[in-house]
Write a protein that holds these residues in place. Structure first.
Motif, PDB file in Angstrom:
ATOM      1  N   ALA A  27       6.704  37.334  35.447  1.00  0.00           N
ATOM      2  CA  ALA A  27       7.688  36.772  36.673  1.00  0.00           C
ATOM      3  C   ALA A  27       6.686  36.944  37.926  1.00  0.00           C
ATOM      4  O   ALA A  27       5.832  37.734  37.913  1.00  0.00           O
ATOM      5  CB  ALA A  27       8.646  37.772  36.691  1.00  0.00           C
ATOM      6  N   PRO A  28       6.864  36.340  38.833  1.00  0.00           N
ATOM      7  CA  PRO A  28       6.081  36.101  40.194  1.00  0.00           C
ATOM      8  C   PRO A  28       6.181  37.394  41.016  1.00  0.00           C
ATOM      9  O   PRO A  28       5.123  37.584  41.809  1.00  0.00           O
ATOM     10  CB  PRO A  28       6.809  34.765  40.953  1.00  0.00           C
ATOM     11  CG  PRO A  28       7.834  34.792  40.327  1.00  0.00           C
ATOM     12  CD  PRO A  28       7.978  35.264  39.043  1.00  0.00           C
ATOM     13  N   ASP A  29       7.186  38.262  40.887  1.00  0.00           N
ATOM     14  CA  ASP A  29       7.056  39.344  41.442  1.00  0.00           C
ATOM     15  C   ASP A  29       6.681  40.729  40.881  1.00  0.00           C
ATOM     16  O   ASP A  29       7.010  41.771  41.034  1.00  0.00           O
ATOM     17  CB  ASP A  29       8.509  39.774  42.060  1.00  0.00           C
ATOM     18  CG  ASP A  29       9.537  40.011  40.895  1.00  0.00           C
ATOM     19  OD1 ASP A  29       9.477  39.438  39.717  1.00  0.00           O
ATOM     20  OD2 ASP A  29      10.701  40.537  41.118  1.00  0.00           O
ATOM     21  N   VAL A  30       5.947  40.191  39.527  1.00  0.00           N
ATOM     22  CA  VAL A  30       5.483  41.658  38.630  1.00  0.00           C
ATOM     23  C   VAL A  30       3.998  41.495  38.824  1.00  0.00           C
ATOM     24  O   VAL A  30       3.460  40.510  38.542  1.00  0.00           O
ATOM     25  CB  VAL A  30       6.212  41.292  37.270  1.00  0.00           C
ATOM     26  CG1 VAL A  30       5.451  42.263  36.423  1.00  0.00           C
ATOM     27  CG2 VAL A  30       7.801  41.442  37.216  1.00  0.00           C
ATOM     28  N   GLU A  31       3.460  42.685  38.955  1.00  0.00           N
ATOM     29  CA  GLU A  31       1.958  43.132  38.874  1.00  0.00           C
ATOM     30  C   GLU A  31       1.949  43.977  37.634  1.00  0.00           C
ATOM     31  O   GLU A  31       2.400  44.958  37.432  1.00  0.00           O
ATOM     32  CB  GLU A  31       1.690  43.761  40.192  1.00  0.00           C
ATOM     33  CG  GLU A  31       0.188  44.200  40.206  1.00  0.00           C
ATOM     34  CD  GLU A  31      -0.054  44.990  41.253  1.00  0.00           C
ATOM     35  OE1 GLU A  31      -1.229  45.373  41.140  1.00  0.00           O
ATOM     36  OE2 GLU A  31       0.946  45.379  42.163  1.00  0.00           O
ATOM     37  N   LEU A  32       0.776  43.438  36.832  1.00  0.00           N
ATOM     38  CA  LEU A  32       0.345  44.187  35.836  1.00  0.00           C
ATOM     39  C   LEU A  32      -0.883  45.290  36.099  1.00  0.00           C
ATOM     40  O   LEU A  32      -1.785  44.759  36.844  1.00  0.00           O
ATOM     41  CB  LEU A  32      -0.195  43.484  34.734  1.00  0.00           C
ATOM     42  CG  LEU A  32       1.080  42.835  33.637  1.00  0.00           C
ATOM     43  CD1 LEU A  32       0.273  42.046  32.585  1.00  0.00           C
ATOM     44  CD2 LEU A  32       1.947  43.486  33.153  1.00  0.00           C
ATOM     45  N   ALA A 205       7.362  42.630  24.917  1.00  0.00           N
ATOM     46  CA  ALA A 205       7.649  44.142  25.504  1.00  0.00           C
ATOM     47  C   ALA A 205       7.414  43.952  27.041  1.00  0.00           C
ATOM     48  O   ALA A 205       8.115  44.834  27.763  1.00  0.00           O
ATOM     49  CB  ALA A 205       6.183  44.975  25.052  1.00  0.00           C
ATOM     50  N   ILE A 206       6.676  43.263  27.548  1.00  0.00           N
ATOM     51  CA  ILE A 206       6.849  43.157  29.092  1.00  0.00           C
ATOM     52  C   ILE A 206       8.121  42.485  29.460  1.00  0.00           C
ATOM     53  O   ILE A 206       8.643  43.035  30.601  1.00  0.00           O
ATOM     54  CB  ILE A 206       5.592  42.242  29.584  1.00  0.00           C
ATOM     55  CG1 ILE A 206       4.200  42.920  29.298  1.00  0.00           C
ATOM     56  CG2 ILE A 206       5.612  41.726  30.893  1.00  0.00           C
ATOM     57  CD1 ILE A 206       2.884  41.889  29.549  1.00  0.00           C
TER      58      ILE A 206
END
Length: 249
Positions: A27-32, A205-206
């Motif tokens: 998703a664009p607002d998710v940082e790994l 999982a993510i």
């Protein structure tokens, strides 16, 4: 949103592959925030190795939990998953459980295809822990060895696709999980050649970790996943020892 992606294996190349693969559907607002185990094995392939990797997983979560919204354990046998849920207040997902739960939303019965027979017993344990034995049509592995864990996808591509097809035709699977961190990203490569849903455990999982973080449920304060009482430890890493003892780091 920041998600801590923990690779309990010691292979940096594997971590890099996970990040590259996950970035396709993130998703664009998710940082790994990706971490590689500082000690252990290049890839985990047995129950004993899983126990060692589980301890490393707890150490990494304790050290890096600040400022993240959820944790993903990037190994299919889910080393340290139950302990992490008991110990930490963050949502924690892992590849085996997430893949199987996703499969159950897409199919009545799923099969697991992986790359090495040494993984079978450990993966059978993962199915049993999830309580989904009745939904699992079987675990299939190639009958030929591979030379490099980093190249296992290309080395065994035709055999793995054939096992997927056999799972459908013989085991009557309605979906297939491609299991093991070294197979991350393989589902997208061969999806057109398999006529049922293929599940990439890391994507599952993510995705589930993102959902749990957005739900903003409160941590357990009672029941099976309530944080244990403070207890002194010996020889633990600084962060894990402090967390277990309920004291500031």
């Amino acid at each position: 949103m920041r998600i801590l992606l923990i690779n309990p294996n010691t292979s940096v190349a594997m971590t890099e592959r996970m990040v590259a693969s996950a970035s396709r559907s993130l998703a664009p607002d998710v940082e790994l925030v990706a971490l590689t185990a500082p000690h252990g094995m290049p890839y985990i392939a047995s129950r004993a190795e899983s126990v060692i990797a589980g301890a490393a997983t707890l150490e990494m979560i304790a050290t890096h939990q600040g400022g993240v919204d959820a944790v993903v354990i990037g190994a299919f046998g889910d080393p340290g998953l139950i302990a992490a849920r008991e110990l930490f207040d963050l949502p924690v997902t892992a590849m085996a459980e997430a893949a199987m739960l996703t499969a159950c939303m897409l199919a009545q019965r799923f099969s697991i295809v992986t790359f090495s027979p040494t993984l079978t017993a450990w993966y059978e344990d993962a199915v049993a822990l999830s309580g989904l034995q009745g939904r699992c049509a079987g675990i299939r592995v190639p009958d030929v060895p591979f030379a490099s864990i980093n190249d296992v996808q290309s080395e065994l591509e035709s055999q793995l696709v054939e096992l997927c097809l056999r799972s459908i035709e013989t085991d009557k699977a309605d979906a297939v999980i491609l299991a093991g961190a070294p197979l991350t990203g393989f589902a997208a490569k061969v999806a057109a050649r398999v006529p049922v849903p293929l599940i990439d455990p890391l994507d599952a999982a993510i995705g589930q970790a993102t959902l749990l973080a957005r739900l903003q449920t409160i941590p357990a304060r009672a029941g099976r996943f309530a944080r244990p009482p403070a207890k002194p430890g010996t020889g633990l890493t600084r962060a894990l020892g402090a967390w277990i003892e309920h004291r500031p780091m």
